[in-house]
Design a protein around this motif. Structure first.
Motif, PDB file in Angstrom:
ATOM      1  N   ASN A 190      -7.250   4.703  -2.243  1.00 43.93           N
ATOM      2  CA  ASN A 190      -7.652   3.542  -1.459  1.00 43.93           C
ATOM      3  C   ASN A 190      -8.353   4.007  -0.190  1.00 43.93           C
ATOM      4  O   ASN A 190      -7.743   4.610   0.682  1.00 43.93           O
ATOM      5  CB  ASN A 190      -6.426   2.698  -1.104  1.00 43.93           C
ATOM      6  N   ASN A 191      -9.653   3.734  -0.108  1.00 43.84           N
ATOM      7  CA  ASN A 191     -10.414   4.148   1.071  1.00 43.84           C
ATOM      8  C   ASN A 191     -10.654   3.011   2.045  1.00 43.84           C
ATOM      9  O   ASN A 191     -11.365   3.171   3.030  1.00 43.84           O
ATOM     10  CB  ASN A 191     -11.766   4.737   0.633  1.00 43.84           C
ATOM     11  N   LYS A 192     -10.100   1.838   1.747  1.00 46.63           N
ATOM     12  CA  LYS A 192     -10.300   0.704   2.636  1.00 46.63           C
ATOM     13  C   LYS A 192      -9.454   0.860   3.891  1.00 46.63           C
ATOM     14  O   LYS A 192      -8.334   1.390   3.850  1.00 46.63           O
ATOM     15  CB  LYS A 192      -9.933  -0.592   1.918  1.00 46.63           C
ATOM     16  N   GLY A 193     -10.007   0.414   5.010  1.00 49.68           N
ATOM     17  CA  GLY A 193      -9.275   0.514   6.265  1.00 49.68           C
ATOM     18  C   GLY A 193      -8.156  -0.495   6.364  1.00 49.68           C
ATOM     19  O   GLY A 193      -8.047  -1.420   5.545  1.00 49.68           O
ATOM     20  N   LEU A 194      -7.331  -0.321   7.376  1.00 49.23           N
ATOM     21  CA  LEU A 194      -6.234  -1.243   7.657  1.00 49.23           C
ATOM     22  C   LEU A 194      -6.657  -2.246   8.722  1.00 49.23           C
ATOM     23  O   LEU A 194      -7.311  -1.889   9.699  1.00 49.23           O
ATOM     24  CB  LEU A 194      -5.020  -0.478   8.195  1.00 49.23           C
ATOM     25  N   LEU A 195      -6.260  -3.494   8.531  1.00 45.10           N
ATOM     26  CA  LEU A 195      -6.420  -4.500   9.576  1.00 45.10           C
ATOM     27  C   LEU A 195      -5.130  -4.512  10.384  1.00 45.10           C
ATOM     28  O   LEU A 195      -4.051  -4.769   9.845  1.00 45.10           O
ATOM     29  CB  LEU A 195      -6.679  -5.867   8.960  1.00 45.10           C
ATOM     30  N   VAL A 196      -5.244  -4.201  11.670  1.00 48.30           N
ATOM     31  CA  VAL A 196      -4.076  -4.069  12.541  1.00 48.30           C
ATOM     32  C   VAL A 196      -4.155  -5.098  13.662  1.00 48.30           C
ATOM     33  O   VAL A 196      -5.157  -5.167  14.369  1.00 48.30           O
ATOM     34  CB  VAL A 196      -3.991  -2.644  13.149  1.00 48.30           C
ATOM     35  N   VAL A 197      -3.117  -5.887  13.803  1.00 51.59           N
ATOM     36  CA  VAL A 197      -3.049  -6.884  14.869  1.00 51.59           C
ATOM     37  C   VAL A 197      -2.049  -6.410  15.917  1.00 51.59           C
ATOM     38  O   VAL A 197      -0.898  -6.105  15.588  1.00 51.59           O
ATOM     39  CB  VAL A 197      -2.616  -8.258  14.314  1.00 51.59           C
ATOM     40  N   LYS A 249      -1.717   0.044  -4.112  1.00 51.67           N
ATOM     41  CA  LYS A 249      -1.596  -0.618  -5.419  1.00 51.67           C
ATOM     42  C   LYS A 249      -2.793  -0.368  -6.329  1.00 51.67           C
ATOM     43  O   LYS A 249      -2.624  -0.174  -7.545  1.00 51.67           O
ATOM     44  CB  LYS A 249      -1.350  -2.112  -5.232  1.00 51.67           C
ATOM     45  N   ASP A 250      -4.021  -0.352  -5.767  1.00 52.89           N
ATOM     46  CA  ASP A 250      -5.203  -0.105  -6.603  1.00 52.89           C
ATOM     47  C   ASP A 250      -5.179   1.314  -7.163  1.00 52.89           C
ATOM     48  O   ASP A 250      -5.516   1.535  -8.335  1.00 52.89           O
ATOM     49  CB  ASP A 250      -6.488  -0.334  -5.811  1.00 52.89           C
ATOM     50  N   PHE A 251      -4.774   2.265  -6.348  1.00 55.90           N
ATOM     51  CA  PHE A 251      -4.699   3.662  -6.811  1.00 55.90           C
ATOM     52  C   PHE A 251      -3.612   3.830  -7.862  1.00 55.90           C
ATOM     53  O   PHE A 251      -3.793   4.529  -8.855  1.00 55.90           O
ATOM     54  CB  PHE A 251      -4.421   4.594  -5.621  1.00 55.90           C
ATOM     55  N   ILE A 252      -2.476   3.151  -7.653  1.00 52.15           N
ATOM     56  CA  ILE A 252      -1.386   3.203  -8.625  1.00 52.15           C
ATOM     57  C   ILE A 252      -1.864   2.668  -9.977  1.00 52.15           C
ATOM     58  O   ILE A 252      -1.611   3.261 -11.028  1.00 52.15           O
ATOM     59  CB  ILE A 252      -0.167   2.414  -8.120  1.00 52.15           C
ATOM     60  N   ASN A 253      -2.584   1.556  -9.957  1.00 45.63           N
ATOM     61  CA  ASN A 253      -3.124   0.989 -11.202  1.00 45.63           C
ATOM     62  C   ASN A 253      -4.120   1.914 -11.856  1.00 45.63           C
ATOM     63  O   ASN A 253      -4.167   2.067 -13.086  1.00 45.63           O
ATOM     64  CB  ASN A 253      -3.786  -0.370 -10.913  1.00 45.63           C
ATOM     65  N   GLU A 254      -4.934   2.577 -11.013  1.00 48.73           N
ATOM     66  CA  GLU A 254      -5.927   3.523 -11.528  1.00 48.73           C
ATOM     67  C   GLU A 254      -5.257   4.688 -12.233  1.00 48.73           C
ATOM     68  O   GLU A 254      -5.693   5.105 -13.329  1.00 48.73           O
ATOM     69  CB  GLU A 254      -6.791   4.027 -10.356  1.00 48.73           C
ATOM     70  N   VAL A 255      -4.199   5.228 -11.623  1.00 40.35           N
ATOM     71  CA  VAL A 255      -3.478   6.358 -12.218  1.00 40.35           C
ATOM     72  C   VAL A 255      -2.856   5.953 -13.562  1.00 40.35           C
ATOM     73  O   VAL A 255      -2.875   6.721 -14.523  1.00 40.35           O
ATOM     74  CB  VAL A 255      -2.390   6.875 -11.240  1.00 40.35           C
ATOM     75  N   GLN A 256      -2.333   4.739 -13.613  1.00 41.05           N
ATOM     76  CA  GLN A 256      -1.689   4.272 -14.835  1.00 41.05           C
ATOM     77  C   GLN A 256      -2.673   4.179 -16.008  1.00 41.05           C
ATOM     78  O   GLN A 256      -2.290   4.317 -17.168  1.00 41.05           O
ATOM     79  CB  GLN A 256      -1.054   2.892 -14.599  1.00 41.05           C
TER      80      GLN A 256
END
Length: 202
Positions: free
Chosen positions: A2-9, A193-200
């Motif tokens: 997952n290369n997407k950044g985090l949205l931090v409030v 979660k996206d990486f976990i799905n990719e590995v599966q």
């Protein structure tokens, strides 16, 4: 991965030192952006569009807000202020973490629209210390300080709505804790979660 950044409030009462903590954190983390707010008020001397604020007409601002183009918005002293969605999403997709330093009301709007946002509340060591910091700034009279302290109590009552709370007793310690929170968040199963799905699927 997952290369997407985090949205931090990040929120906290006036005088708690949010700005000082964030400046120190940003100096150490180059792939972090602070969201620029939009406003309908006129620029003050020295302010630049797209640097200090995005300056908009009321018509343009309201159009964006009505079409879900603002992550949060509110009206203060006859002017609108808000967080444009487009800039935030562009930076997140580029892999940059984006920090929104906003008050509690706006933070709750963001939490509703972006459930994955990481919510951090900055706490003072004590109310007495918060009062001292406001007095030491020497920028406000007693009436204004009392008003800010009353607002702080209301904001602190909502701190439990955030994911994490960081005490700003020492700036370096607070910066380290914020960094640790972001590192841990990027190891969460929700973020991965996206990486976990990719590995599966391999």
């Amino acid at each position: 991965m997952n290369n997407k950044g985090l949205l931090v409030v990040i929120s906290g009462p006036s005088g708690v030192g949010k700005g000082t903590v964030l400046r120190s954190y940003l100096a150490q983390n180059k792939k972090v952006k602070v969201s620029i707010s939009a406003t309908t008020r006129n620029p003050r001397p020295g302010e630049e569009d797209g640097v200090h604020y995005y300056f908009m007409t009321e018509e343009r601002f309201c159009q964006l807000a009505e079409n879900d183009g603002m992550l949060e918005h509110a009206q203060y002293s006859g002017n609108y202020y808000g967080t444009p969605r487009e800039m935030v999403e562009r930076e997140l997709c580029a892999g940059n973490d984006v920090i929104l330093e906003i008050e509690v009301q706006g933070a709750m709007q963001v939490k509703q629209k972006c459930p994955d946002a990481l919510m951090i509340f900055i706490l003072p060591p004590s109310m007495a210390e918060l009062t001292k910091r406001l007095i030491d700034r020497r920028t406000e009279d007693e009436e204004t300080i009392n008003r800010r302290m009353a607002a702080a109590k209301n904001e602190l009552a909502q701190a439990s709505s955030y994911d994490y709370a960081v005490i700003n007793d020492n700036v370096d310690d607070a910066v380290e804790k914020i960094g640790a929170i972001l590192r841990a968040a990027k190891c969460s199963t929700n973020y991965m979660k996206d990486f976990i799905n990719e590995v599966q699927q391999l």
